[in-house]
Motif scaffolding. Sequence first.
Motif, PDB file in Angstrom:
ATOM      1  N   VAL A  42      13.426   1.252  -3.286  1.00 22.01           N
ATOM      2  CA  VAL A  42      12.399   1.715  -2.353  1.00 22.01           C
ATOM      3  C   VAL A  42      12.893   2.992  -1.692  1.00 22.01           C
ATOM      4  N   PRO A  43      12.122   4.084  -1.730  1.00 27.42           N
ATOM      5  CA  PRO A  43      12.556   5.328  -1.093  1.00 27.42           C
ATOM      6  C   PRO A  43      12.939   5.096   0.366  1.00 27.42           C
ATOM      7  N   PRO A  44      14.106   5.588   0.792  1.00 21.01           N
ATOM      8  CA  PRO A  44      14.559   5.355   2.174  1.00 21.01           C
ATOM      9  C   PRO A  44      13.549   5.794   3.224  1.00 21.01           C
ATOM     10  N   THR A  51       0.830  -1.210   0.000  1.00 21.35           N
ATOM     11  CA  THR A  51       0.000   0.000   0.000  1.00 21.35           C
ATOM     12  C   THR A  51       0.860   1.254   0.000  1.00 21.35           C
ATOM     13  N   LYS A  52       1.906   1.268   0.826  1.00 23.03           N
ATOM     14  CA  LYS A  52       2.785   2.441   0.896  1.00 23.03           C
ATOM     15  C   LYS A  52       3.408   2.753  -0.452  1.00 23.03           C
ATOM     16  N   ALA A  74      12.069   3.528   6.243  1.00 20.64           N
ATOM     17  CA  ALA A  74      12.239   3.958   7.633  1.00 20.64           C
ATOM     18  C   ALA A  74      10.929   3.904   8.413  1.00 20.64           C
ATOM     19  N   ASP A  75       9.793   4.057   7.715  1.00 19.41           N
ATOM     20  CA  ASP A  75       8.488   3.945   8.371  1.00 19.41           C
ATOM     21  C   ASP A  75       8.057   2.498   8.552  1.00 19.41           C
ATOM     22  N   PHE A  76       8.756   1.578   7.891  1.00 14.05           N
ATOM     23  CA  PHE A  76       8.334   0.181   7.872  1.00 14.05           C
ATOM     24  C   PHE A  76       9.177  -0.704   8.790  1.00 14.05           C
ATOM     25  N   VAL A  77      10.439  -0.329   9.014  1.00 14.00           N
ATOM     26  CA  VAL A  77      11.344  -1.139   9.836  1.00 14.00           C
ATOM     27  C   VAL A  77      11.951  -0.278  10.942  1.00 14.00           C
TER      28      VAL A  77
END
Length: 350
Positions: free
Chosen positions: A250-252, A226-227, A256-259
């Motif tokens: 993948v944009p950093p 989704t992101k 950073a919001d995922f891990v």
Amino acid sequence: MDCTLTFLNTVLTITTDEKSDVLMGKVIHFFSTHFSTDFGKKDGSALATIKVSRTKEPKQFFQTEERVDNLYIRKSASDFFSIFVEKRTTGTIEYFYSKEADVSLIYHKELKNIEVYCSLEPNQREEMILIELIRDLVLKNEELHGSIVVHAASAEKNGEVILITGPKGAGKSTVLLELVRDHGYNFFSGDKTFLWVKDNCLMAKGWPDYPHLGLGTISKYPELVTKLSLEDEVRKNQATIWSTRHKMPVPPEILADFVTFSSPEIIAQLKKIIMPSVQKEIALRMLETPTSIEMLQKNIEIVKNHWNNYLDMSDRNVYDQSLKEVLTCLKGIPTVDLFGNGKIKAELLC
């Protein structure tokens, strides 16, 4: 803005004018997952002082009668990551100009500073050039200090690291995300891991990069799909979803919001090596195996593109001795081959 960036043996001082503060803020944020940052500080002993400013005509600082060389300061299979420049040299001063980004670089080796002149019109390419400038300095300096860089992902927990290595498409990122999302590990590195020996132990440090994930890996996490707005791509590519041709940057900031990242100050001890062969069709199994020094050697990276001469890379004695020590210690690290696709059991990680 003044800022000092520190990574292992490398210290860099960044200074900007007000017009380039936003640009360097993005660049510093990119490195901040793995570099220590100290705003408002200058370090007179820094490897280099990088001075960044915006000016009406960057190329005006690039006037010299010397021969022009056309070269890549970074060459990648992806045009997005490739950076092409003109180069001129006058004495010990090296001049670089990127027409695409309208950015000039001036390397003053004797003064220990690098001047960067960006145009008044911001663009994404200038950010990539500054990131590559810093990457190049740090990678070369750490090589000179004996760091061995392995093309490998890695996950950290409680000061211990699991190294995940293998050929392209083996499933390194798939395993890394599972360790982070399901087993309480921190994201240590997605592409490169630095190794060296200290007190007969193998130490490790992660590295910031634009992460590349395959569509199959992404598809395992609906939140990430989704992101990245990849619902349609996942649906129409089910038959080939694990193919390496579906790998993408993948944009950093999304990652950073995922891990959860390890603290940028963390230096960890290497605990285990996983060598995956992720396949969708068969059930997961992990087998202990002798450490494949040959495989690890194939994945050791050294800086080969010496597009500037700011650092003298001719003395390899420290690096060569460190490499021998690292390869010797690697033989004693527990290693497992991972086959198939499925959930990794916690007891297999002990």
